[in-house]
Design an enzyme around this catalytic site. Structure first.
Site, mmCIF file in Angstrom:
data_model
loop_
_atom_site.group_PDB
_atom_site.id
_atom_site.type_symbol
_atom_site.label_atom_id
_atom_site.label_comp_id
_atom_site.label_asym_id
_atom_site.label_seq_id
_atom_site.Cartn_x
_atom_site.Cartn_y
_atom_site.Cartn_z
ATOM 1 N N ASP A 1 -21.724 -6.778 7.124
ATOM 2 C CA ASP A 1 -23.176 -6.832 7.044
ATOM 3 C C ASP A 1 -23.574 -7.941 6.090
ATOM 4 O O ASP A 1 -22.786 -8.345 5.264
ATOM 5 C CB ASP A 1 -23.687 -5.532 6.413
ATOM 6 N N ASP B 1 -23.600 0.907 8.092
ATOM 7 C CA ASP B 1 -24.312 1.868 7.266
ATOM 8 C C ASP B 1 -25.127 2.865 8.087
ATOM 9 O O ASP B 1 -25.102 4.052 7.827
ATOM 10 C CB ASP B 1 -25.181 1.175 6.208
ATOM 11 N N THR C 1 20.240 4.673 -12.129
ATOM 12 C CA THR C 1 20.187 3.277 -11.749
ATOM 13 C C THR C 1 19.302 3.046 -10.541
ATOM 14 O O THR C 1 18.639 2.035 -10.439
ATOM 15 C CB THR C 1 21.600 2.764 -11.410
#
Ligand code: ADP
Ligand code: MG
Length: 894
Positions: free
Chosen positions: A327, A637, A734
């Site tokens: 947007d 949105d 290790t």
């Protein structure tokens, strides 16, 4: 019992013991406690004991416990205890890691859970949808998810999409009137809104009559989608499968060695213990934990950078995103609008002042204009103030907008132009509101005039608005609007838009007092309008956006702007930000409509700006981009954006301006609506993938080294160079700890300087295998050589201590090089991974100490080694690291 839809609002409110003002907070809390949370399926809570039990579901663990018991039974008490301790320690570490991973995911889920607006004690508050109780008054607007079944009290053009319940995808109108019939199918219960449906348009208020399993959706809850954050990601699934293959392969080799040992006449007991520990060493049982930790801690790190991931799988996809569709307003720009220009009655005015402060004036050629151009300015001001639902608030001299920033800016401009909102509200009260929607690109408010007639004030995108105008307001009165006038107004719009102004048009229409209700809809009133004027506002780009876009380009990611705004405005801003160049043109929604799927697909690679588009266009753009092979992230949105967001590879919802529907459809929510956050998320996604890969490589190379060493010795007929206890120790100290540090390695500054990962790329590819095997051979090689060398002159115990030490040193040192795949060690900031430095230093120290401390050496069965020898061992242990780094340099030089 009479069904809800057949009862009056009054009866229902009485029955649920509530009122239009809502419940009291105390009562709501009481009911929540009594009835339980409003959730169809409880999210599985994190149960520590289950995770703990999970640690012991591993076959390897049981093999080890058996080994410990065998050793104990044979009188090897030290061995038995040590093995048991190591098993427990391993389980404890795994447990702790998985617990923190599960907790961070649970915290994240809470953050992204749906919210609902309710009225309690007369005040509107936002609460998690799970806290809704019977009797709560829900407030609904477009984009909301309905949180519970509720009987409508009031509606304004409310339309709801009930596909979750009825399968019907078209929005159905709702109204609060009582229904007479008893047997009304769900789809026709117009005065009830159901949980799980979403509001498509309009507003409404409703009182909750049923929550959780009592809702209509609750009755069919089995059909619901599971939350996806708990699901294993594709990568996790692949690695699980791979891990299973490895287990069998390792067990196969171990069985082979066992048989070989038998043939050579090794004692069965010794052979069993060796085989068991070799199996433990060879099987990468830490692999799933490490991947989970890398993913979930990565997700946590992303949330600190304002990106909330809703689906764990999205983290993987993020790393291969090749196009970001974004947007403009509020994402690339600050979304803080200030009106700079007004155009009314043929005159262009400048507006002074800044921000949302109403201080400033309207100027013509640098001089105050309110007093001489009062009438036209006031007419425009009436539109700006009257068709507006925003408010301004001041706090310590700082002005803010509550509501839509665009409308806030109009409010400021209208006030500067001499309008007075209070007076307007009093003299011409609001009768009806037709709020802005992104497809129509207009908003309207109908006001009642002194004589009882109506005036509809309309603001919106000027091009479309002009289409609906038939008259023009001028200084000398209202005149019919002809095509020439329309063209010259559009010319004016283009001039303003090319200056990067966001342009809105204003118009109005007078309606008789007897206009039927059915006409008071957008389509009914937004025609035959009188055009008043234009408003041009600036919305400055976010300062960080330009940099973020440059980073995308360096990372081989294309940025595409998709906006409802005017093409000129969009292009001007896109050029300013480096998205578009002077020569690229924007494609408008209208032009897009004229293209076929193929044509669109051909053009998408070169289009950087889409302007004046609607949600449906977004969907077409997504399909075209994906068809051309791109991995697309897309923001949204509004309610209408949900489908596009679902179809994108990564759907991104805006946290601030996004609606609930959009958020729930999204893979990720950005809480600050900021474009730079998307780029940060991509960066994290790439980093997480890198971390998983390097951890895998480190773990597997270590296992390969041990396996190769043991195999070589068995074949040559040497005594075993590593005792079971050594293998277990290596596995834990290790491999285990450094691997976890690698899984959370800080992200390399270079991840955004290379092209996106191909989506089909395998995590274990050729170069991975090459490095891993080379690694394993080198480690096994130096250890074997040292072992042989010492064995010539010393006892097997001494030689074993040497072999053990070299192997541990080599693997620990190798972890530093494993941090980067192609960057040599000297270019990696050494202390940027403090955990790793700490873990390796401690382990090295422990190793040295164990050779001199009686207690430890009894457990680890090591002989003492002189200081000089230790130093020498450290030196040869660097050989694999050095060679691997040289190989890196040679490879990257090619
Ligand atoms: P974007 O967010 O992509 O910039 P919007 O969908 O918000 O675009 O807006 C598209 C157009 O609709 C704007 O260019 C403007 O002309 C018009 N518009 C935006 N907000 C409003 C509003 N509150 N009232 C009237 N018109 C608006
Ligand atoms: Mg918008």
């Amino acid at each position: 019992m009479t069904p809800w839809h057949q009862k009056s609002v009054k009866t229902i409110l009485a029955q649920v013991r509530s009122s239009v003002a809502g419940l009291s907070k105390k009562e709501a809390a009481k009911r929540l406690l009594a009835d339980g949370p409003n959730a169809l399926k409880e999210l599985p809570p994190v149960r520590p004991w289950q995770l703990l039990v999970g640690q012991f579901k591993n076959v390897i663990i049981w093999i080890l416990i058996a080994a410990s018991v065998i050793s104990g039974a044979l009188g090897e008490l030290v061995d038995a205890i040590t093995i048991l301790l190591i098993v427990l320690l391993n389980a404890a570490i795994g447990f702790y890691q998985e617990l923190s991973a599960a907790q961070s995911i649970a915290a994240l889920l809470k953050l992204t859970a749906p919210q609902a607006r309710v009225r309690r004690e007369g005040h509107v508050t936002e609460v998690p949808a799970t806290e809704i109780v019977v009797g709560d008054v829900l407030l609904l607007e477009a984009g909301d998810l309905v949180a519970a079944d509720a009987r409508l009290l009031k509606t304004a053009s409310l339309k709801v999409i009930e596909s979750a319940l009825t399968g019907e995808s078209v929005a159905v109108p709702k109204q609060p009137e009582i229904l007479q019939q008893e047997d009304v199918p769900l789809a026709e219960r117009e005065n009830i809104v159901f949980q799980g449906t979403s509001v498509a348009a309009g507003t409404g208020q409703a009182v909750v009559v049923a929550t959780e399993m009592q809702t209509e959706l609750g009755h069919i809850a089995e059909l619901l989608e599971e939350t996806e954050i708990n699901k294993d990601t594709p990568l996790q699934q692949k690695l699980d499968a791979f891990g299973r293959i490895l287990i069998w392969a390792a067990l196969g080799i171990v069985a082979l060695l066992f048989v070989l040992g038998l043939l050579r006449g090794t004692k069965i007991l010794e052979l069993t213990l060796t085989s068991v520990s070799l199996a433990v060493a060879a099987v990468p049982e830490g692999l799933p934990t490490v991947v989970t930790v890398a993913l979930s801690l990565g997700v946590l790190r992303m949330s600190r950078r304002n990106a909330l991931v809703r689906k764990l799988a999205a983290v993987e996809t993020l790393g291969s995103v090749s196009v970001i569709c974004t947007d403009k307003t509020g994402t690339l720009t600050r979304g803080e609008m200030t009106v700079r220009e007004l155009f009314v009655a043929g005159q262009r005015y400048e507006v002074t002042g800044g921000g949302y402060s109403p201080e400033g004036e309207i100027q013509l050629a640098g001089k105050r204009a309110q007093d001489s151009h009062t009438a036209p300015l006031l007419t425009l001001a009436t539109n700006l103030l009257g068709c507006n639902s925003a408010h301004l608030s001041e706090e310590a001299g700082l002005w803010k907008t509550i509501g839509d920033p665009t409308e806030g800016a109009l409010l400021v401009a209208g006030t500067k132009a001499g309008g007075n909102r209070e007076a307007l509200e009093k003299e011409q009260p609001k009768y009806r509101e037709l709020p802005f929607d992104a497809n129509r690109k207009r908003s309207a408010v109908i006001r009642t005039q002194a004589d009882g007639s109506f005036r509809a004030l309309v603001n919106g995108a000027p091009g479309q608005l002009l289409q609906r105008c038939t008259q023009l307001y001028t200084a000398t009165g209202i005149v019919p609007l002809n095509d020439d006038m329309r063209d010259s107004l559009l010319e004016q719009v283009a001039v303003m838009a090319q200056a990067a102004l966001r342009v809105l048009g204003s118009a109005y229409r007078d309606l008789a007092s007897d206009t039927p209700e059915s006409q008071l809809t957008p389509d009914g009133i937004e025609r035959e309008l009188v055009f008043v004027g234009l408003t041009g506002m600036v919305d400055p780009p976010r300062p960080e956006a330009k940099d973020a876009i440059a980073r995308c380009h360096a990372a081989g990611i294309r940025v595409v702007m998709i906006t409802g705004d005017n093409a000129h405005t969009a292009n001007a801003i896109a050029q300013e930000l480096g998205i578009a160049t002077k020569s690229t043109a924007a494609l408008t929604g209208t032009e897009l409509d004229a293209l076929t799927e193929e044509q669109l697909q051909q053009r998408t690679p070169t289009i950087a700006v889409y302007a004046r588009v609607t949600a449906a266009h977004k969907l077409r753009i997504i399909h075209a981009l994906r068809a051309s092979g791109a991995i697309v992230a897309m923001t949204g949105d509004g309610v209408n954006d949900a489908p596009a967001i679902k179809h994108a590879d990564i759907g991104i919802a805006m946290g601030k301006t996004g609606t609930e529907v959009t958020k729930q459809a999204a893979d990720m929510i950005i809480t600050d609506d900021n474009f730079a956050t998307i780029v940060a998320a991509v960066e994290e996604g790439r980093g997480i993938y890198d971390n998983i890969r390097k951890t895998l490589e480190y773990l597997l190379a270590g296992n390969a080294g041990e396996l190769l060493l043991m195999t070589a010795c068995v074949i040559v007929g040497l005594p075993s160079p590593l005792l079971p206890i050594h293998l277990l120790w290596i596995n834990l100290v290790t491999d285990g700890l450094p691997a976890l540090c690698l899984a959370i390695d800080p992200i390399d500054s270079d991840v955004m300087k290379r092209p996106p990962r191909h989506p089909f790329e395998k995590i274990i590819d050729r170069s991975f295998l090459r490095t891993m095997l080379l690694n394993g051979f080198l480690t096994a090689g130096v250890t074997f050589t040292e072992y042989l060398y010492i064995l010539r002159t010393e006892t097997p115990e001494v030689a074993r201590t040497h072999a053990f030490t070299v192997l541990v040193f080599a693997e620990l040192l190798r972890s530093f090089g494993a941090r980067r795949e192609s960057k040599p060690l000297w270019e990696i900031p050494f202390f940027s991974n403090r955990n790793l430095v700490l873990v390796v230093t401690l382990s090295l120290g422990l190793q040295l100490w164990s050779q001199h401390n009686d207690f430890l050496s009894r457990f680890l069965k090591t002989e003492s080694v002189s200081f000089l020898d230790s130093f020498f061992l450290l030196l040869i242990a660097t050989i694999p690291l050095v060679i691997l780094e040289v190989v890196k340099v040679i490879r990257s030089a090619k």
